[in-house]
Write a protein that holds these residues in place. Structure first.
Motif, PDB file in Angstrom:
ATOM      1  N   UNK A  10      -3.283  10.336  11.952  1.00 40.18           N
ATOM      2  CA  UNK A  10      -2.903   9.080  12.591  1.00 40.18           C
ATOM      3  C   UNK A  10      -2.523   8.057  11.523  1.00 40.18           C
ATOM      4  N   UNK A  11      -1.324   7.500  11.683  1.00 34.98           N
ATOM      5  CA  UNK A  11      -0.852   6.481  10.763  1.00 34.98           C
ATOM      6  C   UNK A  11      -0.830   5.140  11.493  1.00 34.98           C
TER       7      UNK A  11
ATOM      8  N   UNK B  41       0.851  -1.197   0.000  1.00 29.55           N
ATOM      9  CA  UNK B  41       0.000   0.000   0.000  1.00 29.55           C
ATOM     10  C   UNK B  41       0.883   1.241   0.000  1.00 29.55           C
ATOM     11  N   UNK B  42       0.285   2.369  -0.374  1.00 25.55           N
ATOM     12  CA  UNK B  42       0.992   3.653  -0.378  1.00 25.55           C
ATOM     13  C   UNK B  42      -0.026   4.769  -0.201  1.00 25.55           C
ATOM     14  N   UNK B  43       0.409   5.877   0.432  1.00 32.00           N
ATOM     15  CA  UNK B  43      -0.494   6.990   0.678  1.00 32.00           C
ATOM     16  C   UNK B  43       0.294   8.265   0.938  1.00 32.00           C
ATOM     17  N   UNK B  44      -0.390   9.396   0.808  1.00 33.55           N
ATOM     18  CA  UNK B  44       0.165  10.689   1.221  1.00 33.55           C
ATOM     19  C   UNK B  44      -0.175  10.900   2.698  1.00 33.55           C
ATOM     20  N   UNK B  45       0.799  11.430   3.465  1.00 33.20           N
ATOM     21  CA  UNK B  45       0.556  11.666   4.890  1.00 33.20           C
ATOM     22  C   UNK B  45       1.474  12.782   5.373  1.00 33.20           C
ATOM     23  N   UNK B  46       0.871  13.914   5.783  1.00 33.65           N
ATOM     24  CA  UNK B  46       1.629  15.049   6.337  1.00 33.65           C
ATOM     25  C   UNK B  46       2.827  15.449   5.466  1.00 33.65           C
ATOM     26  N   UNK B  47       2.558  15.758   4.206  1.00 28.86           N
ATOM     27  CA  UNK B  47       3.595  16.190   3.251  1.00 28.86           C
ATOM     28  C   UNK B  47       4.635  15.115   2.978  1.00 28.86           C
TER      29      UNK B  47
ATOM     30  N   UNK C 194       0.017  -5.460  11.853  1.00 27.30           N
ATOM     31  CA  UNK C 194       1.084  -6.441  11.961  1.00 27.30           C
ATOM     32  C   UNK C 194       0.546  -7.798  12.339  1.00 27.30           C
ATOM     33  N   UNK C 195       1.439  -8.736  12.479  1.00 28.49           N
ATOM     34  CA  UNK C 195       1.034 -10.098  12.816  1.00 28.49           C
ATOM     35  C   UNK C 195       0.436 -10.190  14.214  1.00 28.49           C
ATOM     36  N   UNK C 196       0.889  -9.279  15.115  1.00 27.68           N
ATOM     37  CA  UNK C 196       0.439  -9.312  16.505  1.00 27.68           C
ATOM     38  C   UNK C 196      -0.677  -8.324  16.803  1.00 27.68           C
ATOM     39  N   UNK C 197      -1.115  -7.537  15.786  1.00 23.80           N
ATOM     40  CA  UNK C 197      -2.188  -6.582  16.051  1.00 23.80           C
ATOM     41  C   UNK C 197      -2.012  -5.289  15.281  1.00 23.80           C
ATOM     42  N   UNK C 198      -2.539  -4.202  15.854  1.00 24.61           N
ATOM     43  CA  UNK C 198      -2.527  -2.890  15.221  1.00 24.61           C
ATOM     44  C   UNK C 198      -1.534  -1.979  15.938  1.00 24.61           C
ATOM     45  N   UNK C 199      -0.868  -1.103  15.156  1.00 24.78           N
ATOM     46  CA  UNK C 199       0.179  -0.258  15.718  1.00 24.78           C
ATOM     47  C   UNK C 199      -0.034   1.182  15.238  1.00 24.78           C
ATOM     48  N   UNK C 200       0.090   2.113  16.173  1.00 31.46           N
ATOM     49  CA  UNK C 200      -0.063   3.538  15.888  1.00 31.46           C
ATOM     50  C   UNK C 200       1.306   4.202  15.963  1.00 31.46           C
ATOM     51  N   UNK C 201       1.634   5.006  14.945  1.00 30.88           N
ATOM     52  CA  UNK C 201       2.932   5.671  14.903  1.00 30.88           C
ATOM     53  C   UNK C 201       2.915   6.938  15.752  1.00 30.88           C
ATOM     54  N   UNK C 202       4.086   7.294  16.318  1.00 41.20           N
ATOM     55  CA  UNK C 202       4.189   8.599  16.968  1.00 41.20           C
ATOM     56  C   UNK C 202       4.448   9.651  15.891  1.00 41.20           C
ATOM     57  N   UNK C 203       4.630  10.895  16.286  1.00 42.57           N
ATOM     58  CA  UNK C 203       4.751  11.997  15.330  1.00 42.57           C
ATOM     59  C   UNK C 203       5.997  11.877  14.453  1.00 42.57           C
ATOM     60  N   UNK C 204       7.037  11.257  14.965  1.00 40.54           N
ATOM     61  CA  UNK C 204       8.300  11.164  14.236  1.00 40.54           C
ATOM     62  C   UNK C 204       8.534   9.796  13.617  1.00 40.54           C
ATOM     63  N   UNK C 205       7.557   8.925  13.662  1.00 39.76           N
ATOM     64  CA  UNK C 205       7.664   7.571  13.103  1.00 39.76           C
ATOM     65  C   UNK C 205       8.840   6.801  13.728  1.00 39.76           C
ATOM     66  N   UNK C 206       9.077   7.055  15.017  1.00 40.91           N
ATOM     67  CA  UNK C 206      10.153   6.357  15.724  1.00 40.91           C
ATOM     68  C   UNK C 206       9.604   5.219  16.557  1.00 40.91           C
ATOM     69  N   UNK C 207       8.501   5.492  17.245  1.00 37.90           N
ATOM     70  CA  UNK C 207       7.879   4.488  18.100  1.00 37.90           C
ATOM     71  C   UNK C 207       6.562   4.025  17.485  1.00 37.90           C
ATOM     72  N   UNK C 208       6.331   2.709  17.591  1.00 42.16           N
ATOM     73  CA  UNK C 208       5.074   2.123  17.133  1.00 42.16           C
ATOM     74  C   UNK C 208       4.390   1.475  18.334  1.00 42.16           C
ATOM     75  N   UNK C 209       3.250   2.029  18.688  1.00 41.21           N
ATOM     76  CA  UNK C 209       2.545   1.595  19.898  1.00 41.21           C
ATOM     77  C   UNK C 209       1.438   0.618  19.522  1.00 41.21           C
ATOM     78  N   UNK C 210       1.531  -0.580  20.085  1.00 43.30           N
ATOM     79  CA  UNK C 210       0.474  -1.550  19.852  1.00 43.30           C
ATOM     80  C   UNK C 210      -0.745  -1.150  20.672  1.00 43.30           C
TER      81      UNK C 210
END
Length: 252
Positions: free
Chosen positions: A154-155, A105-111, A159-175
């Protein structure tokens, strides 16, 4: 037999030989001229391929792509102005990314442009410049199977273990779990123009000219055709030399 009779017999023999050679000399001369024109035109074009843009210009003629056996991509989807064909990402008519695996998949997100395959996340500028590639060594929750944008800011990744939300800098992925059902990007069927673009990415005009110049365009049997052309040029040279020699003025 007198000397005069010898001379007359020699002239008659030479005349017969010239008479039998001339038609073949003319026919093969015409074919040889066409062959030389082919080599000359393609050779000049190859020498100027960079200056004329042939080294980067893609062949978009369907029957030529068919002749080369270049098939349509096995996987293709359209996400607005972004298109996915196997591991290639297109923005409008421009190739912007060659991923390591087939893209999901691909999308535009925050420039930015975000694209994923099952092992990587790619961050690109809105102009299509690759900024960063993430994988499990950077904390990406692989393997991935989905991408979603919710509320414009919100991005989400599936994943295999569930859903993950990115932080503002795409550094941390919170399940975590979304309060509303997520719309995982599926895209639409790719357009014929996109499929043709993807096929043409594998063939440039420079390569086509090189194959035509060398004969490879016509397959393995073309080697024999090019060898036959070389033999024809030898015949033309020898027959032309003989015709000139036999008709030269005799010294008295």
């Amino acid at each position: 037999m007198t000397r005069r009779h010898h001379l007359m017999a020699g002239k008659n023999t030479g005349h017969q030989i010239r008479k039998s050679i001339r038609p073949w000399h003319r026919r093969l001369g015409l074919l040889g001229a066409l062959f030389l024109m082919l080599l000359t035109i393609t050779g000049v074009a190859i020498n100027h391929a960079d200056g004329w843009g042939l080294s980067h210009s893609k062949v978009r003629i369907g029957w030529l792509l068919d002749y080369y056996g270049i098939q349509a991509p096995a996987h293709s989807r359209q996400f607005g102005d972004l298109g996915v064909t196997d591991n290639l990402l297109w923005q409008d008519k421009r190739l912007v990314l060659e991923a390591r695996r087939p893209l999901l998949a691909a999308t535009h997100f925050n420039s930015l442009i975000i694209a994923i395959d099952n092992e990587h996340l790619y961050l690109l500028s809105d102009e299509g410049e690759l900024l960063e590639t993430q994988n499990n060594s950077t904390g990406l929750p692989t393997p991935l199977s989905g991408l979603s944008v919710e509320g414009g800011n919100q991005l989400w990744l599936k994943g295999e273990q569930g859903q993950y939300l990115a932080d503002e800098d795409f550094i941390e992925w919170h399940q975590t779990t979304s309060l509303v059902p997520l719309n995982w990007l599926e895209g639409s069927a790719a357009s014929e123009a996109l499929l043709l673009q993807a096929r043409s990415a594998n063939l440039t005009w420079e390569r086509l000219l090189l194959d035509l110049h060398s004969g490879r365009l016509f397959g393995s049997w073309a080697i024999w055709l090019w060898d036959l052309a070389a033999v024809c040029f030898v015949f033309l040279s020898l027959s032309g030399l003989y015709i000139w020699w036999s008709q030269r003025p005799r010294r008295k």
